[in-house]
Design a protein around this motif. Sequence first.
Motif, PDB file in Angstrom:
ATOM      1  N   ASP A 194      -5.777   9.590  -2.593  1.00 46.01           N
ATOM      2  CA  ASP A 194      -4.354   9.633  -2.971  1.00 46.01           C
ATOM      3  C   ASP A 194      -3.600   8.425  -2.397  1.00 46.01           C
ATOM      4  OD1 ASP A 194      -3.864  13.269  -3.001  1.00 46.01           O
ATOM      5  OD2 ASP A 194      -4.571  11.868  -4.537  1.00 46.01           O
ATOM      6  N   THR A 195      -4.189   7.257  -2.571  1.00 46.08           N
ATOM      7  CA  THR A 195      -3.532   6.026  -2.151  1.00 46.08           C
ATOM      8  C   THR A 195      -3.447   5.075  -3.340  1.00 46.08           C
ATOM      9  OG1 THR A 195      -5.619   5.034  -1.429  1.00 46.08           O
ATOM     10  CG2 THR A 195      -4.349   6.215   0.241  1.00 46.08           C
ATOM     11  N   ALA A 196      -2.550   4.130  -3.243  1.00 46.06           N
ATOM     12  CA  ALA A 196      -2.371   3.130  -4.288  1.00 46.06           C
ATOM     13  C   ALA A 196      -2.030   1.794  -3.640  1.00 46.06           C
ATOM     14  CB  ALA A 196      -1.267   3.541  -5.256  1.00 46.06           C
ATOM     15  N   SER A 197      -2.308   0.724  -4.357  1.00 43.52           N
ATOM     16  CA  SER A 197      -1.991  -0.611  -3.868  1.00 43.52           C
ATOM     17  C   SER A 197      -1.379  -1.438  -4.984  1.00 43.52           C
ATOM     18  CB  SER A 197      -3.265  -1.309  -3.370  1.00 43.52           C
ATOM     19  OG  SER A 197      -3.817  -0.647  -2.263  1.00 43.52           O
ATOM     20  N   LEU A 198      -0.633  -2.433  -4.586  1.00 41.76           N
ATOM     21  CA  LEU A 198      -0.063  -3.385  -5.535  1.00 41.76           C
ATOM     22  C   LEU A 198      -0.291  -4.780  -4.965  1.00 41.76           C
ATOM     23  CD1 LEU A 198       1.557  -3.658  -8.205  1.00 41.76           C
ATOM     24  CD2 LEU A 198       3.601  -3.861  -6.780  1.00 41.76           C
ATOM     25  N   GLN A 199      -1.199  -5.520  -5.564  1.00 37.14           N
ATOM     26  CA  GLN A 199      -1.444  -6.896  -5.167  1.00 37.14           C
ATOM     27  C   GLN A 199      -0.496  -7.792  -5.949  1.00 37.14           C
ATOM     28  OE1 GLN A 199      -3.566  -8.219  -2.813  1.00 37.14           O
ATOM     29  NE2 GLN A 199      -2.606 -10.176  -3.296  1.00 37.14           N
TER      30      GLN A 199
ATOM     31  N   ILE B  98       0.852  18.118  -2.833  1.00 38.24           N
ATOM     32  CA  ILE B  98       1.363  17.565  -4.081  1.00 38.24           C
ATOM     33  C   ILE B  98       0.573  18.032  -5.296  1.00 38.24           C
ATOM     34  CG2 ILE B  98      -0.029  15.464  -3.961  1.00 38.24           C
ATOM     35  CD1 ILE B  98       2.449  13.953  -5.103  1.00 38.24           C
ATOM     36  N   GLY B  99      -0.661  18.509  -5.079  1.00 34.93           N
ATOM     37  CA  GLY B  99      -1.482  18.908  -6.214  1.00 34.93           C
ATOM     38  C   GLY B  99      -2.130  17.710  -6.866  1.00 34.93           C
ATOM     39  N   SER B 100      -2.461  17.846  -8.125  1.00 36.89           N
ATOM     40  CA  SER B 100      -3.127  16.776  -8.856  1.00 36.89           C
ATOM     41  C   SER B 100      -2.104  15.725  -9.298  1.00 36.89           C
ATOM     42  CB  SER B 100      -3.828  17.356 -10.090  1.00 36.89           C
ATOM     43  OG  SER B 100      -4.439  16.336 -10.832  1.00 36.89           O
ATOM     44  N   ILE B 101      -2.330  14.492  -8.886  1.00 36.62           N
ATOM     45  CA  ILE B 101      -1.381  13.422  -9.192  1.00 36.62           C
ATOM     46  C   ILE B 101      -1.720  12.815 -10.553  1.00 36.62           C
ATOM     47  CG2 ILE B 101      -0.441  11.210  -8.460  1.00 36.62           C
ATOM     48  CD1 ILE B 101      -1.174  11.982  -5.593  1.00 36.62           C
ATOM     49  N   ALA B 102      -0.800  12.898 -11.469  1.00 34.64           N
ATOM     50  CA  ALA B 102      -1.040  12.368 -12.812  1.00 34.64           C
ATOM     51  C   ALA B 102      -0.932  10.853 -12.835  1.00 34.64           C
ATOM     52  CB  ALA B 102      -0.060  12.979 -13.797  1.00 34.64           C
ATOM     53  N   ALA B 103      -0.028  10.312 -12.048  1.00 32.79           N
ATOM     54  CA  ALA B 103       0.176   8.870 -12.054  1.00 32.79           C
ATOM     55  C   ALA B 103       0.744   8.429 -10.717  1.00 32.79           C
ATOM     56  CB  ALA B 103       1.117   8.450 -13.179  1.00 32.79           C
TER      57      ALA B 103
ATOM     58  N   SER C 133       0.843  -1.193   0.000  1.00 35.12           N
ATOM     59  CA  SER C 133       0.000   0.000   0.000  1.00 35.12           C
ATOM     60  C   SER C 133       0.877   1.241   0.000  1.00 35.12           C
ATOM     61  CB  SER C 133      -0.909   0.012   1.231  1.00 35.12           C
ATOM     62  OG  SER C 133      -1.791  -1.082   1.221  1.00 35.12           O
ATOM     63  N   CYS C 134       0.330   2.316  -0.519  1.00 33.39           N
ATOM     64  CA  CYS C 134       1.059   3.584  -0.596  1.00 33.39           C
ATOM     65  C   CYS C 134       0.093   4.719  -0.302  1.00 33.39           C
ATOM     66  CB  CYS C 134       1.666   3.752  -1.984  1.00 33.39           C
ATOM     67  SG  CYS C 134       2.424   5.362  -2.283  1.00 33.39           S
ATOM     68  N   ALA C 135       0.528   5.649   0.511  1.00 33.47           N
ATOM     69  CA  ALA C 135      -0.291   6.819   0.824  1.00 33.47           C
ATOM     70  C   ALA C 135       0.525   8.075   0.586  1.00 33.47           C
ATOM     71  CB  ALA C 135      -0.770   6.761   2.269  1.00 33.47           C
ATOM     72  N   VAL C 136      -0.091   9.027  -0.097  1.00 36.49           N
ATOM     73  CA  VAL C 136       0.562  10.304  -0.390  1.00 36.49           C
ATOM     74  C   VAL C 136      -0.146  11.405   0.393  1.00 36.49           C
ATOM     75  CG1 VAL C 136       1.162  11.971  -2.176  1.00 36.49           C
ATOM     76  CG2 VAL C 136       1.170   9.523  -2.697  1.00 36.49           C
ATOM     77  N   SER C 137       0.629  12.257   1.037  1.00 32.11           N
ATOM     78  CA  SER C 137       0.050  13.373   1.769  1.00 32.11           C
ATOM     79  C   SER C 137       0.884  14.619   1.525  1.00 32.11           C
ATOM     80  CB  SER C 137      -0.011  13.059   3.260  1.00 32.11           C
ATOM     81  OG  SER C 137       1.277  12.834   3.769  1.00 32.11           O
ATOM     82  N   GLY C 138       0.286  15.772   1.809  1.00 32.82           N
ATOM     83  CA  GLY C 138       0.992  17.022   1.629  1.00 32.82           C
ATOM     84  C   GLY C 138       0.569  17.732   0.358  1.00 32.82           C
TER      85      GLY C 138
END
Length: 114
Positions: free
Chosen positions: A76-81, A28-33, A21-26
Amino acid sequence: QVQVVESGGGLVQAGGSLRLSCAVSGPIGSIAAMGWYRQAPGKQREFVGRVTSGGAIKYADSVKGRFTASRDYAKDTASLQMNSLKPEDTGVYYCHAYSGRDCWGQGTQVTVSS
């Protein structure tokens, strides 16, 4: 400042599964990828998979059919199964977020034993 934090790494036997899992904070603005890279000992960091803002998903050939990337745009989170893991999947896995600049996490160790 922007923070990118991964979690979920660990030790697993070949054929097993892990979910990162990944979480982005702060500000950063609009996340393109949002995507994933990995680095094995003594090797260069390599691309694993990513999800774009438009929902397009791309994988490295080495993980196609075994890994599934996903993203929660609102959080603004992502996962990799990661399924059917192989010893060659061992390495430090990094989350990457791109919003006009590159933002990287500190990495999480994945070790697959044979």
